[in-house]
Structures are given as C-alpha cells and as structure tokens.
Design an enzyme around this catalytic site. Sequence first.
Site, PDB file in Angstrom:
ATOM      1  N   LYS A 215      40.886  38.856 -14.153  1.00 14.92           N
ATOM      2  CA  LYS A 215      39.768  37.923 -14.044  1.00 14.92           C
ATOM      3  C   LYS A 215      38.431  38.653 -14.030  1.00 14.92           C
ATOM      4  O   LYS A 215      37.509  38.313 -14.780  1.00 14.92           O
ATOM      5  CB  LYS A 215      39.915  37.072 -12.775  1.00 14.92           C
ATOM      6  CG  LYS A 215      41.182  36.240 -12.771  1.00 14.92           C
ATOM      7  CD  LYS A 215      41.329  35.422 -11.520  1.00 14.92           C
ATOM      8  CE  LYS A 215      41.476  36.251 -10.274  1.00 14.92           C
ATOM      9  NZ  LYS A 215      42.721  37.035 -10.222  1.00 14.92           N
ATOM     10  N   GLU A 432      73.176  47.878   0.417  1.00 11.22           N
ATOM     11  CA  GLU A 432      72.704  47.714  -0.963  1.00 11.22           C
ATOM     12  C   GLU A 432      73.815  47.197  -1.872  1.00 11.22           C
ATOM     13  O   GLU A 432      73.570  46.381  -2.762  1.00 11.22           O
ATOM     14  CB  GLU A 432      72.139  49.026  -1.506  1.00 11.22           C
ATOM     15  CG  GLU A 432      70.895  49.544  -0.773  1.00 11.22           C
ATOM     16  CD  GLU A 432      69.797  48.500  -0.625  1.00 11.22           C
ATOM     17  OE1 GLU A 432      69.643  47.652  -1.534  1.00 11.22           O
ATOM     18  OE2 GLU A 432      69.097  48.497   0.405  1.00 11.22           O
TER      19      GLU A 432
HETATM   20  P1  ADP Z   1      41.731  40.443 -11.034  1.00  6.28           P
HETATM   21  O1  ADP Z   1      40.256  40.392 -10.951  1.00  6.28           O
HETATM   22  O2  ADP Z   1      42.333  39.267 -11.742  1.00  6.28           O
HETATM   23  O3  ADP Z   1      42.403  40.684  -9.736  1.00  6.28           O
HETATM   24  P2  ADP Z   1      41.152  42.768 -12.556  1.00  6.28           P
HETATM   25  O4  ADP Z   1      40.306  42.203 -13.616  1.00  6.28           O
HETATM   26  O5  ADP Z   1      40.432  43.436 -11.445  1.00  6.28           O
HETATM   27  O6  ADP Z   1      42.118  41.677 -11.956  1.00  6.28           O
HETATM   28  O7  ADP Z   1      42.209  43.747 -13.199  1.00  6.28           O
HETATM   29  C1  ADP Z   1      42.362  45.067 -12.745  1.00  6.28           C
HETATM   30  C2  ADP Z   1      42.639  46.006 -13.882  1.00  6.28           C
HETATM   31  O8  ADP Z   1      43.865  45.678 -14.514  1.00  6.28           O
HETATM   32  C3  ADP Z   1      41.602  45.913 -14.966  1.00  6.28           C
HETATM   33  O9  ADP Z   1      40.538  46.759 -14.713  1.00  6.28           O
HETATM   34  C4  ADP Z   1      42.386  46.332 -16.206  1.00  6.28           C
HETATM   35  O10 ADP Z   1      42.423  47.725 -16.295  1.00  6.28           O
HETATM   36  C5  ADP Z   1      43.771  45.852 -15.913  1.00  6.28           C
HETATM   37  N1  ADP Z   1      44.035  44.556 -16.563  1.00  6.28           N
HETATM   38  C6  ADP Z   1      44.299  43.395 -15.926  1.00  6.28           C
HETATM   39  N2  ADP Z   1      44.524  42.409 -16.812  1.00  6.28           N
HETATM   40  C7  ADP Z   1      44.373  42.939 -18.039  1.00  6.28           C
HETATM   41  C8  ADP Z   1      44.458  42.408 -19.364  1.00  6.28           C
HETATM   42  N3  ADP Z   1      44.752  41.125 -19.583  1.00  6.28           N
HETATM   43  N4  ADP Z   1      44.233  43.235 -20.393  1.00  6.28           N
HETATM   44  C9  ADP Z   1      43.957  44.528 -20.157  1.00  6.28           C
HETATM   45  N5  ADP Z   1      43.851  45.078 -18.950  1.00  6.28           N
HETATM   46  C10 ADP Z   1      44.061  44.318 -17.874  1.00  6.28           C
HETATM   47 ZN    ZN Z   2      68.235  44.506   2.014  1.00  5.63          ZN
END
Ligand code: ADP
Ligand code: ZN
Length: 613
Positions: A215, A432
């Site tokens: 996001k 397990e």
């Molecule tokens: P959120 O804000 O939804 O918690 P982030 O935007 O902070 O997630 O995502 C964290 C990192 O994960 C990003 O900086 C990126 O590197 C990676 N990431 C997450 N979603 C994607 C996506 N759809 N495409 C590429 N990279 C992604």
């Molecule tokens: Zn267990």
Amino acid sequence: MRGGWWRLIVTALVVYLIANLVLSYFDQANEPTISYTEFSKQVNDGNVAKIYAKGDSIQGQLRKGQKNPEGGGNYTKFNTERPSFAHDDLWANLTKHNVTVTAEPVVQHRSFLANLLISLAPMLIIVGLWILVARRMRAGLGGAGGMLGRKAPPKPVELVPGEKRTTFEDVAGIDEVEGELNDVVDFLKNPDAYRRMGAKMPRGVLLAGPPGTGKTLLARAVAGEAGVPFFSASASEFIEMIVGVGASRVRELFAEARKVAPSIIFIDEIDTIGRARGGGASMGGHDEREQTLNQILTEMDGFSGSEGVIVIAATNRADILDPALTRPGRFDRIVQVSPPDRGGREAILEIHTREIPLAEDVDLAQVARTTPGMTGADLANLANEAALLAVKRKQERVTQSDMSDALEKVQLGAERPLVMPEEERRRTAYHESGHALLGMLQPGADPVRKITIVPRGRALGVTLSTPDADKYAYTEEYLRGRIIGALGGMAAEHVVYDVITTGSESDLEQVTNIARGMVSRWGMSEEVGRLSALPNDAQQAYGLAAAPQTLDVIDTEMRRIVDECYEEACRKLRDHRGQLDALAQALLANETLEEADAYRIAGITRLTKDLDQ
Ligand code: ADP
Ligand code: ZN
Ligand code: MG
C-alpha cells in the site's frame, strides 16, 4: 487534555519537594543548636570567640571547630538557649575567658525580603512552567511564533534531482489496483483538462489490505507516475502528548500541499486516528485523536475538488474505520489491496531480483508456486535473504538452493542452536509427527512440505504445510482438518507419553481462532446459527457485540468442536500408531524430513493434483 494536566501536577509536586529540601538545608546547615551544658563547657575551655545575646537566646562563634556532641559533624557557629534558672554568673565567666560580646548578630539572619523571596520560589517556578506549557499549547494550536518543540513545516518527499522515483514499474501483482489508480494519475498529470470539463476527482482514495501488500509502495508509485510532490505522514505522528498539535500539523500539511498543487498527501496507518468514534474502550489521547480526525475531515470538506490535491490513505483495518471517513466527498474510493496470486508472486520476485545476479538454475515460477499466501513484503524479504546467503557462501550468483534455504528460513524461522535433552527431543519428534500424520491422513488438507525437530524461532520443531494453489474460501471440513492437525502435536504427546506439555501453546491459539471463526463468524454452528455474532476485532470487547446468552452458546459450541476434533485426533493416532512411530523414528534419525520422504515413511500416497493447472 488529561495528559497535560497530569504532567503539570507531577512537575509541581517535584518542584515543591526540591524547594523545601533546599530551604531546610539553608535553615539548618551551619549553625546547630547546642545544649547549654556544651556551651558552658566551651566557655570554660576558652574556646568561645564571641557571642551575641538577645534575651536568653545566645548565638556565638568558636575559636576552633568542635564536634557536636548531639551528633552531626563539626560546628563553629552555634545557637543556644540559656535557662532562666541558671545562676552561673555568665558575664563574669565570659570576661574571664576573653569572650567578645558583640552588638551585631553573629549569625546573619536573612532579611524579611529574602525570606519572602525564598518562600515564594517554588510558586514562581511552578507559574513559570505553567506559562511555558501554555505557550507551547498555543503555538501548537495557532501556529504562532517559533516556540519550543515546534517542527519545521512539512516538506514533500520529492524529486531529488537524478534520483529515480518509485513508479508502477516497481509494483507488480496488483494490476487491478493499478488500474483503479490510473485515473488518479491521469488527473494529477493534467488537472486542467478535467477542470475544463467540470469533472471532479475523488478527494480521497483509501488503500485497504493486509500488511506488506504494497500500500505504501503504491501511494509512492502514484506520485512518481504523476510526477507530483508527495507529502507523507504516518497517522501516529499526529498523536502527541500535547493537545492540539495533531490538528495543527494536519492543517499545515494541507496548506503546504495546496501551495504546490497538484500534489498528493499520503496518510499511512490511518486506523490509528480513524477508528470509529465513541466505540470500544480507548486509553488516553482520545480527544487528541478525535480532534486530529475532525481536522482531516474538515480539510477534505474544504477542497473544492479542482485544486488538485488528492489524499491517499492506507489502512490494514478498513472495517474499523469511522464511517465519517468513508462518506462521499471524503475517502469515497476504497481500493482493496490483496496478497498476490501465483503470477503476481512471480512478477514481484522478478522485480526484487532485478539487481541480484541469478544462476541459470533459479526458477522463479517454481518459487512462486511454493509460496502461496506470501505478500509482496515477504517476497522482497525472501529475495534479500537468498542474496545474503549467497554472499555468506561466497558465491558469484544466487542459486536455486539459496532460494529454497532462504524460503525455509523465512517460513520456519531461523535455526536456533539449542542442545535438547534426549527425552525432550523424542517428545518433540512425536509431537511433530502427530501434526504431520494427521495432516497427511486428512483428505483435502494442505500437503505437508517439511517436518523438522531442529529448534527454530520460538518453536522446538516445525511442521510446514502449504496449499498447492491459492485458496480464497475454506470449507467446514477443511477447517476441521486444520483443527485436528493443530491438535495433533498435543494428541501425540497424550497418546504416547500420557503427558501434556507447554509445547502446544501456539497450537492451541491457532485452534481457538479457527473454532471461534467457525462458530461466531462463518455460520458453521447450528446452535449459534447464521449470525456474525462476534466482531472480527480481537481488541474489541466481546460483550458489545452479542447477548450474554449468545456468548454462552458460542463458548459451548467452540468447546464442542474442539473436543470432537481432539477425540478424533487421538483416535486416529491410536489407529495409525505404527505410522506415527515410523515418522518419529525417522525424524530422530534425520532431524528434517522433506515432503516426499515424509509421505513415503508414513506409507501414504499423496493425491497429487496437477500443479500447473
Ligand atoms: P504495506 O504498506 O501494504 O504494509 P509496503 O508498501 O510497505 O506494504 O510494502 C513493503 C515492501 O514490500 C515494499 O517496499 C516492496 O519492496 C515490497 N512489496 C510489497 N508489495 C509489493 C508489490 N506488489 N510489488 C512489489 N513489491 C512489493
Ligand atoms: Zn505443535
Ligand atoms: Mg505501509
């Protein structure tokens, strides 16, 4: 406001105590009151230099410091009181021992004015502090003057010349979301075209989805695509100890953004301030939260819609947001961001391995297939772990085995060097094996991928099951299977050793969550019926959602389901004791079993579906 008052009161108390201590020190330190007997002794010893008397009170000074017989160090100046019945002819005695009797007080008493000032000091300090706090508050509210603790006006995270901005190139696997945001980008690029048509753009876009789905990344990408300034703020930054600061920060933020419009304001984690008002118990900072939220709403209402400022907000919990936020004219466009599907995962892996040299044998499609449920952030982390491993192993390139080892670490947690007593190792092996065997026996359950009794993270052992393909809805049978599998560890310890250990804590948490969902949210209990009886919010008190009778029924039904599942788990393990023993033995010998070995040892043929459907 509560926070501010408390601080003030505590400060006042501390100041008062300190001032009192200081004052009493000044009052007592240097001139102790000694007994008249001690005084007479000093006179007779010829050790008294001079005295000053007023009535029967005597102050004086010794020639040489003496130890105070009443304790408490040496003294030279002193006070004493001559008893009125003393007929010791003091005057003669004093002259005999050459004591000067002065007309000036030996011990300077403070003037009336000084006394007054000192006694007023604590009050003055308190008033001073008060004024300071009040000023800070006003600075926060009105934005006037550079007072203490004021921050510089918000600056856009902007085009550092030469630095590449985030664009849609850097986002993958959520194409439908990109599509929705394309209008926004288009509007920001040429707001004039829209203005001429009299078209109004949405004022706010709310990105909702689980953590790590990209996001924050998307919001940046929108700004980057459109080439406009991007103001970013996390909602928790707005909440401060001092009242009114949050609202004024919001006002400043919007003012700055308007100056450079078209622009984007991004408010991350908006659920911290956007929780439904008045609902549930909130601790402290309530008013502050509300003021900040109101200010955001006011600012958004103030948009004419053609200014070109678009507010993007992100939240993990769209369901708990105040409805006022999602009203038309505010965040009226809600975009769901979900974890990526298989193709999406592959594309995301490609993005995050762009700068990593990959060996020939790396098959990202295969990695994508084995990682259902992982988010973009998980995959980014996976790619990075693989690169770290390759560096540690002094390789030129990242290989497929780095990838799978990294995946293991990400899924199971890092290995923990821990020497376990043989008996516990044995019990863990059975625990397990119990999980794994029940997982393999249950038709339709997620296949068991790996079993290990190497301690990892917080666990003493791990059984990993992941689905073959992405799942979006679960059947009742599947959920029961999950509960049975999760209880398998405890059941095995029960069946084999007839003991219960603490090792099943997280298993039971998982079981409770599934059972609660089945009964109270997914309509899988006849007794409770097809109601959503509990909110999907663990933080909210249950009592608010359902009648007490319903809560009782929920409780009974959850117990019934879990008890039935436990019975079944124990029964199945008894029935398949041979297979359980075989798995446990193999685990003790090998520590880790892969999918194929595990199924072979248990003598179960896995109904493999076509993986590349
Ligand atoms: P959120 O804000 O939804 O918690 P982030 O935007 O902070 O997630 O995502 C964290 C990192 O994960 C990003 O900086 C990126 O590197 C990676 N990431 C997450 N979603 C994607 C996506 N759809 N495409 C590429 N990279 C992604
Ligand atoms: Zn267990
Ligand atoms: Mg985020």
